[in-house]
Scaffold this motif. Structure first.
Motif, PDB file in Angstrom:
ATOM      1  N   ILE A  18       0.866  -1.173   0.000  1.00 25.44           N
ATOM      2  CA  ILE A  18       0.000   0.000   0.000  1.00 25.44           C
ATOM      3  C   ILE A  18       0.900   1.219   0.000  1.00 25.44           C
ATOM      4  N   HIS A  19       0.724   2.088  -0.988  1.00 27.31           N
ATOM      5  CA  HIS A  19       1.539   3.291  -1.137  1.00 27.31           C
ATOM      6  C   HIS A  19       0.676   4.520  -0.902  1.00 27.31           C
ATOM      7  N   LEU A  20       1.202   5.468  -0.129  1.00 25.71           N
ATOM      8  CA  LEU A  20       0.501   6.726   0.108  1.00 25.71           C
ATOM      9  C   LEU A  20       1.323   7.880  -0.444  1.00 25.71           C
ATOM     10  N   TYR A  21       0.681   8.709  -1.251  1.00 25.51           N
ATOM     11  CA  TYR A  21       1.287   9.896  -1.840  1.00 25.51           C
ATOM     12  C   TYR A  21       0.396  11.097  -1.504  1.00 25.51           C
ATOM     13  N   PRO A  22       0.871  12.319  -1.716  1.00 26.48           N
ATOM     14  CA  PRO A  22      -0.024  13.458  -1.530  1.00 26.48           C
ATOM     15  C   PRO A  22      -1.300  13.303  -2.363  1.00 26.48           C
ATOM     16  N   PHE A  23      -2.437  13.231  -1.707  1.00 27.22           N
ATOM     17  CA  PHE A  23      -3.779  13.121  -2.291  1.00 27.22           C
ATOM     18  C   PHE A  23      -4.083  11.752  -2.916  1.00 27.22           C
ATOM     19  N   VAL A  24      -3.168  10.802  -2.885  1.00 29.07           N
ATOM     20  CA  VAL A  24      -3.327   9.550  -3.640  1.00 29.07           C
ATOM     21  C   VAL A  24      -2.967   8.342  -2.767  1.00 29.07           C
ATOM     22  N   ALA A  25      -3.726   7.263  -2.943  1.00 30.30           N
ATOM     23  CA  ALA A  25      -3.378   5.970  -2.345  1.00 30.30           C
ATOM     24  C   ALA A  25      -3.338   4.924  -3.451  1.00 30.30           C
ATOM     25  N   VAL A  26      -2.349   4.043  -3.405  1.00 29.69           N
ATOM     26  CA  VAL A  26      -2.196   2.972  -4.385  1.00 29.69           C
ATOM     27  C   VAL A  26      -2.070   1.648  -3.639  1.00 29.69           C
ATOM     28  N   ILE A  27      -2.855   0.662  -4.062  1.00 32.65           N
ATOM     29  CA  ILE A  27      -2.779  -0.682  -3.484  1.00 32.65           C
ATOM     30  C   ILE A  27      -2.438  -1.658  -4.597  1.00 32.65           C
ATOM     31  N   GLU A  28      -1.377  -2.429  -4.403  1.00 23.94           N
ATOM     32  CA  GLU A  28      -0.928  -3.418  -5.388  1.00 23.94           C
ATOM     33  C   GLU A  28      -1.289  -4.826  -4.915  1.00 23.94           C
ATOM     34  N   LYS A  29      -1.908  -5.594  -5.787  1.00 23.34           N
ATOM     35  CA  LYS A  29      -2.194  -6.989  -5.472  1.00 23.34           C
ATOM     36  C   LYS A  29      -1.016  -7.859  -5.908  1.00 23.34           C
ATOM     37  N   ARG A  30      -0.836  -8.960  -5.225  1.00 21.43           N
ATOM     38  CA  ARG A  30       0.288  -9.841  -5.539  1.00 21.43           C
ATOM     39  C   ARG A  30       0.081 -10.533  -6.886  1.00 21.43           C
ATOM     40  N   GLU A  31       1.192 -10.775  -7.581  1.00 19.61           N
ATOM     41  CA  GLU A  31       1.151 -11.502  -8.843  1.00 19.61           C
ATOM     42  C   GLU A  31       1.302 -13.004  -8.629  1.00 19.61           C
ATOM     43  N   ARG A  32       1.852 -13.407  -7.481  1.00 24.00           N
ATOM     44  CA  ARG A  32       2.027 -14.834  -7.192  1.00 24.00           C
ATOM     45  C   ARG A  32       1.812 -15.068  -5.700  1.00 24.00           C
ATOM     46  N   ASN A  33       1.499 -16.303  -5.362  1.00 29.24           N
ATOM     47  CA  ASN A  33       1.207 -16.641  -3.974  1.00 29.24           C
ATOM     48  C   ASN A  33       2.456 -16.549  -3.107  1.00 29.24           C
ATOM     49  N   VAL A  34       2.248 -16.207  -1.860  1.00 28.28           N
ATOM     50  CA  VAL A  34       3.332 -16.228  -0.874  1.00 28.28           C
ATOM     51  C   VAL A  34       2.878 -17.126   0.273  1.00 28.28           C
ATOM     52  N   ARG A  35       3.634 -18.170   0.529  1.00 27.17           N
ATOM     53  CA  ARG A  35       3.247 -19.147   1.548  1.00 27.17           C
ATOM     54  C   ARG A  35       3.734 -18.771   2.934  1.00 27.17           C
ATOM     55  N   GLN A  36       4.867 -18.049   2.994  1.00 35.32           N
ATOM     56  CA  GLN A  36       5.410 -17.666   4.282  1.00 35.32           C
ATOM     57  C   GLN A  36       6.415 -16.529   4.097  1.00 35.32           C
ATOM     58  N   PHE A  37       6.566 -15.736   5.134  1.00 42.21           N
ATOM     59  CA  PHE A  37       7.642 -14.754   5.198  1.00 42.21           C
ATOM     60  C   PHE A  37       8.747 -15.371   6.041  1.00 42.21           C
ATOM     61  N   ILE A  38       9.966 -15.357   5.543  1.00 42.39           N
ATOM     62  CA  ILE A  38      11.044 -16.021   6.269  1.00 42.39           C
ATOM     63  C   ILE A  38      12.159 -15.042   6.607  1.00 42.39           C
ATOM     64  N   ALA A  39      12.799 -15.295   7.751  1.00 42.60           N
ATOM     65  CA  ALA A  39      13.948 -14.509   8.186  1.00 42.60           C
ATOM     66  C   ALA A  39      15.056 -15.474   8.576  1.00 42.60           C
ATOM     67  N   PRO A  40      15.778 -16.046   7.562  1.00 44.02           N
ATOM     68  CA  PRO A  40      16.848 -17.002   7.873  1.00 44.02           C
ATOM     69  C   PRO A  40      18.066 -16.297   8.458  1.00 44.02           C
ATOM     70  N   LYS A  41      18.788 -17.028   9.276  1.00 39.74           N
ATOM     71  CA  LYS A  41      20.016 -16.504   9.865  1.00 39.74           C
ATOM     72  C   LYS A  41      21.206 -16.908   9.004  1.00 39.74           C
ATOM     73  N   HIS A  42      22.045 -15.947   8.637  1.00 38.88           N
ATOM     74  CA  HIS A  42      23.279 -16.211   7.904  1.00 38.88           C
ATOM     75  C   HIS A  42      24.442 -15.771   8.785  1.00 38.88           C
ATOM     76  N   GLY A  43      25.398 -16.639   8.987  1.00 39.01           N
ATOM     77  CA  GLY A  43      26.537 -16.291   9.822  1.00 39.01           C
ATOM     78  C   GLY A  43      26.657 -17.229  11.004  1.00 39.01           C
ATOM     79  N   THR A  44      27.760 -17.083  11.755  1.00 38.39           N
ATOM     80  CA  THR A  44      28.015 -17.971  12.896  1.00 38.39           C
ATOM     81  C   THR A  44      28.246 -17.214  14.194  1.00 38.39           C
ATOM     82  N   GLN A  45      28.499 -15.912  14.107  1.00 41.00           N
ATOM     83  CA  GLN A  45      28.812 -15.141  15.310  1.00 41.00           C
ATOM     84  C   GLN A  45      27.664 -14.174  15.596  1.00 41.00           C
ATOM     85  N   TRP A  46      27.168 -14.237  16.812  1.00 41.55           N
ATOM     86  CA  TRP A  46      26.032 -13.399  17.211  1.00 41.55           C
ATOM     87  C   TRP A  46      26.382 -12.735  18.545  1.00 41.55           C
TER      88      TRP A  46
END
Length: 327
Positions: free
Chosen positions: A279-307
């Motif tokens: 959803i995008h908001l601009y002066p006087f305007v709102a835009v909503i984009e529908k997805r072109e393909r399905n999304v099954r999950q949002f992922i946040a994988p960990k990369h690296g070994t030191q935390w």
């Protein structure tokens, strides 16, 4: 017992809200009047059916007021505007508008053309079905047909029967009230495929809301909804959009285990997140984009070994109780 940091923060926000209400009671009343728009119509029945959810939204009110205050009281540095003739060459719609001096009228804010190009250019040269609410003098219907090309089918909607005069090759006209849900049922039956909807109609918040609710689910995957002339602060439809946009942030954390051995976290998308990309908001305007393909999950994988330091990467990630569940 000393109050915790989150509790002190809530007390501070509440004190600031009370101070604002005392200093500017008229403005406070205006924002309280917008609360039903944020939690949608039927606010009383919603409160009865789900009091916990209603309390959560009421708790958000101080944050809304803080955001408004920040936008009004902060002195933002601005860039100097530089005239650039190349902008027109890169934007065929702007070029068309600037050269349109005779014939059916087109009336648009100039900054809209950059927004059009940003969100509509992917449809140029393809089969595309465009619906615009608000025909007025008919000039924009032809503009869309010229911009998108031979594969474009344009549908115009207006409440004035005189606008039937703008029906033409590749241009269909529907006469009706955009605030009438039964009218939109007839439109969807007659136009089963819509890729782009542009609401430049009556500009009343109820007209805009009903048009969005009836037609956003009807848009084809990858489709774009754009509403123009959302003006004035406060504005009921703008508040409704803020409530809609907040649904993009719902989440339910789960542990992520991948065949590659990577770990992390994942969130299962809500029905709304599966359908809506942004959803995008601009002066006087709102835009909503529908997805072109399905999304099954949002992922946040960990990369690296030191935390380090470990205290900054808790396991699992904390979930604020008010938003832990999916709607």
């Amino acid at each position: 017992m000393k109050p915790t940091a989150p509790l002190r923060s809530k007390f501070s926000m509440f004190a600031k809200l009370v101070s604002t209400a005392i200093k500017n009671p008229r403005r406070t009343v205006e924002w309280l009047n917008l609360l039903p728009s944020v939690v949608h119509q039927g606010v009383v029945s919603t409160a009865i059916k789900n009091p916990r959810r209603t309390v959560e939204w009421l708790n958000e009110l101080p944050s809304v007021v803080q955001g408004v205050q920040f936008s009004r009281e902060t002195d933002f540095s601005t860039q100097i505007e530089v005239e650039d003739d190349s902008l027109e060459a890169a934007n065929p719609l702007l070029s068309y508008f600037n050269s349109h001096r005779e014939g059916p009228g087109i009336w648009k804010w100039m900054h809209y053309f950059d927004i059009y190009q940003r969100h509509f250019s992917k449809f140029v040269g393809r089969e595309v079905h465009v619906l615009e609410v608000g025909i007025y003098s008919g000039g924009s219907l032809t503009m869309w047909r010229e911009y998108f090309g031979k594969g474009c089918r344009v549908y115009g909607v207006d409440i004035d029967e005189a606008c039937m005069a703008y029906k033409d090759e590749g241009i269909e006209v529907f006469i009706g009230d955009q605030a009438d849900r039964s009218f939109w049922t007839r439109v969807k039956d007659a136009a089963p495929t819509i890729d782009i909807l542009i609401d430049d109609g009556g500009h009343h918040h109820e007209q805009q809301r009903i048009t969005l609710e009836e037609m956003l689910p009807h848009l084809r995957t990858g489709g774009v909804y754009l509403c123009e002339d959302i003006t004035g602060v406060p504005n009921h439809f703008a508040s409704y959009l803020q409530g809609l946009a907040s649904s993009l942030h719902s989440y339910s954390w789960e542990r992520l285990e991948m065949p590659s051995g990577l770990s992390g976290n994942k969130s299962i998308p809500s029905n709304f997140q599966q359908a809506i990309r942004a959803i995008h908001l601009y002066p006087f305007v709102a835009v909503i984009e529908k997805r072109e393909r399905n999304v099954r999950q949002f992922i946040a994988p960990k990369h690296g070994t030191q935390w380090q330091p470990c205290s900054l990467v808790p396991e699992p990630l904390p979930i604020p109780p008010a938003v832990a569940t999916r709607p």
